[in-house]
Write a protein that holds these residues in place. Sequence first.
Motif, PDB file in Angstrom:
ATOM      1  N   ILE A   2       0.827  -1.209   0.000  1.00 58.91           N
ATOM      2  CA  ILE A   2       0.000   0.000   0.000  1.00 58.91           C
ATOM      3  C   ILE A   2       0.866   1.266   0.000  1.00 58.91           C
ATOM      4  O   ILE A   2       0.362   2.379   0.124  1.00 58.91           O
ATOM      5  CB  ILE A   2      -0.968   0.029   1.204  1.00 58.91           C
ATOM      6  CG1 ILE A   2      -0.207   0.035   2.529  1.00 58.91           C
ATOM      7  CG2 ILE A   2      -1.934  -1.150   1.132  1.00 58.91           C
ATOM      8  CD1 ILE A   2      -1.099   0.297   3.751  1.00 58.91           C
TER       9      ILE A   2
ATOM     10  N   GLU B 117      -1.815   4.241   0.290  1.00 55.20           N
ATOM     11  CA  GLU B 117      -3.121   4.390  -0.371  1.00 55.20           C
ATOM     12  C   GLU B 117      -3.837   3.045  -0.429  1.00 55.20           C
ATOM     13  O   GLU B 117      -3.270   2.055  -0.905  1.00 55.20           O
ATOM     14  CB  GLU B 117      -2.945   4.962  -1.779  1.00 55.20           C
ATOM     15  CG  GLU B 117      -2.235   6.315  -1.800  1.00 55.20           C
ATOM     16  CD  GLU B 117      -2.288   6.990  -3.156  1.00 55.20           C
ATOM     17  OE1 GLU B 117      -3.325   6.864  -3.847  1.00 55.20           O
ATOM     18  OE2 GLU B 117      -1.289   7.633  -3.545  1.00 55.20           O
ATOM     19  N   PHE B 118      -5.104   3.058   0.004  1.00 51.24           N
ATOM     20  CA  PHE B 118      -5.852   1.802   0.069  1.00 51.24           C
ATOM     21  C   PHE B 118      -7.330   2.086   0.266  1.00 51.24           C
ATOM     22  O   PHE B 118      -7.739   3.212   0.568  1.00 51.24           O
ATOM     23  CB  PHE B 118      -5.326   0.943   1.224  1.00 51.24           C
ATOM     24  CG  PHE B 118      -5.257   1.665   2.546  1.00 51.24           C
ATOM     25  CD1 PHE B 118      -6.333   1.650   3.423  1.00 51.24           C
ATOM     26  CD2 PHE B 118      -4.120   2.363   2.905  1.00 51.24           C
ATOM     27  CE1 PHE B 118      -6.285   2.309   4.642  1.00 51.24           C
ATOM     28  CE2 PHE B 118      -4.056   3.039   4.126  1.00 51.24           C
ATOM     29  CZ  PHE B 118      -5.137   3.009   4.999  1.00 51.24           C
ATOM     30  N   THR B 119      -8.132   1.041   0.092  1.00 51.37           N
ATOM     31  CA  THR B 119      -9.546   1.096   0.465  1.00 51.37           C
ATOM     32  C   THR B 119      -9.755   0.166   1.643  1.00 51.37           C
ATOM     33  O   THR B 119      -9.070  -0.857   1.789  1.00 51.37           O
ATOM     34  CB  THR B 119     -10.457   0.686  -0.696  1.00 51.37           C
ATOM     35  OG1 THR B 119     -10.078  -0.631  -1.154  1.00 51.37           O
ATOM     36  CG2 THR B 119     -10.337   1.664  -1.854  1.00 51.37           C
ATOM     37  N   THR B 120     -10.725   0.501   2.492  1.00 54.85           N
ATOM     38  CA  THR B 120     -10.941  -0.273   3.708  1.00 54.85           C
ATOM     39  C   THR B 120     -12.291   0.082   4.320  1.00 54.85           C
ATOM     40  O   THR B 120     -12.884   1.114   3.998  1.00 54.85           O
ATOM     41  CB  THR B 120      -9.820   0.003   4.735  1.00 54.85           C
ATOM     42  OG1 THR B 120      -9.974  -0.866   5.862  1.00 54.85           O
ATOM     43  CG2 THR B 120      -9.850   1.453   5.204  1.00 54.85           C
TER      44      THR B 120
ATOM     45  N   SER C  30     -11.990   5.188   0.557  1.00 57.10           N
ATOM     46  CA  SER C  30     -10.613   5.230   0.073  1.00 57.10           C
ATOM     47  C   SER C  30      -9.810   6.113   1.016  1.00 57.10           C
ATOM     48  O   SER C  30     -10.298   7.156   1.480  1.00 57.10           O
ATOM     49  CB  SER C  30     -10.549   5.774  -1.358  1.00 57.10           C
ATOM     50  OG  SER C  30     -10.985   7.113  -1.409  1.00 57.10           O
TER      51      SER C  30
ATOM     52  N   VAL D  33      -7.229  -4.212   4.326  1.00 56.29           N
ATOM     53  CA  VAL D  33      -6.943  -3.110   3.403  1.00 56.29           C
ATOM     54  C   VAL D  33      -6.734  -3.685   2.004  1.00 56.29           C
ATOM     55  O   VAL D  33      -6.211  -4.788   1.842  1.00 56.29           O
ATOM     56  CB  VAL D  33      -5.686  -2.310   3.826  1.00 56.29           C
ATOM     57  CG1 VAL D  33      -5.900  -1.664   5.184  1.00 56.29           C
ATOM     58  CG2 VAL D  33      -4.446  -3.187   3.833  1.00 56.29           C
ATOM     59  N   LYS D  34      -7.154  -2.922   1.023  1.00 55.73           N
ATOM     60  CA  LYS D  34      -6.960  -3.293  -0.368  1.00 55.73           C
ATOM     61  C   LYS D  34      -6.151  -2.184  -1.039  1.00 55.73           C
ATOM     62  O   LYS D  34      -6.573  -1.021  -1.040  1.00 55.73           O
ATOM     63  CB  LYS D  34      -8.304  -3.463  -1.075  1.00 55.73           C
ATOM     64  CG  LYS D  34      -8.191  -3.933  -2.518  1.00 55.73           C
ATOM     65  CD  LYS D  34      -9.573  -4.131  -3.130  1.00 55.73           C
ATOM     66  CE  LYS D  34      -9.457  -4.598  -4.583  1.00 55.73           C
ATOM     67  NZ  LYS D  34     -10.811  -4.776  -5.198  1.00 55.73           N
ATOM     68  N   PRO D  35      -4.984  -2.509  -1.584  1.00 54.89           N
ATOM     69  CA  PRO D  35      -4.142  -1.473  -2.197  1.00 54.89           C
ATOM     70  C   PRO D  35      -4.869  -0.704  -3.288  1.00 54.89           C
ATOM     71  O   PRO D  35      -5.688  -1.268  -4.031  1.00 54.89           O
ATOM     72  CB  PRO D  35      -2.968  -2.268  -2.773  1.00 54.89           C
ATOM     73  CG  PRO D  35      -2.931  -3.527  -1.983  1.00 54.89           C
ATOM     74  CD  PRO D  35      -4.360  -3.842  -1.650  1.00 54.89           C
TER      75      PRO D  35
END
Length: 315
Positions: free
Chosen positions: A11, A59-62, A115, A137-139
Amino acid sequence: MLLSNEELKKIYFGAYEFEETAEGYLQAFQYTKKQVEYFKGASDFWYERSTSSTAKTLEFTTSATKLSFEYKMIWKSSLDSFELMVDGLITNIEYVEGLNDEGRLEWELPEGDKSVVIYLPIDATVLLRNFTIDAEVKPAVKGEKVLWLGDSITQGYGPLRSSCSYVSVANRLLNYDIINQGIGGYIYDKKSLMRMEGYRPDKIIVALGTNQYGDPDMTPIKEYYERLMEIYGNDIPVVCISPLWRGDSVEGIPVLMNFCQEVKEIAGQYKNVRIIDGMKLVPHLPEYFLDKLHPNCLGCEVYGRNLVEELKKLG
């Protein structure tokens, strides 16, 4: 959940390579070791900034509601900031001047999927460890790989806010996967251009010259572009941004304008290079600058947005 340093790398954006210290901190580098060694021998000023956290982000989504991490600043100059952005809106700012050299930052996040971008200080060298978050977390998914080459304005000095440099503004709109090799005080210097093993950008943006416009010898600019083509070939698009207006010397404006024209002519000789006139990107008014040289927050916002429009025109 505690992210390992290997998970943290996924990330972590803006780095060419990483190293882990004996204390378990992760340090990110935008230059190769050979490039850093060159700066070390050439100038302490350049060397310190060659290892700074310039334009590096997490940076990621969560769906998380809390996150924290430990940091260590091993060098710092101008006092900018750590910043948290959630769904495009800055929600937390921690200024370097109010922080210890080592510490822990903890931030709360709103409910639901979102995001997240964490901006690291631009003019400091920051190491991270023990990144903890209470959900997966998703990059972030990035677009083109873009290499930025420039001086202090490209590094991000001026706004004194890590999220507000013109590169940050432009990147939020274009979603580039960037490496920012801007260094305060830098010039067109071919010696810093070296092959970066395993890295080939989709585009290169060059914004140099404001620190050498009084020098009548244009040989360094010619040699810089020759070397750039030797390394990357003439099939990668290159954008040359000529120097911005600067109001710290009224007498120097005609010299600067002539210098800009010569830079455009030199860079424009290459079929893969496109020119953007820096004089058209930021208003020629002191209100847009920190010191009549470096754009402030307002100047960088205008610069970044105008640059994006010019890049779109170039296709």
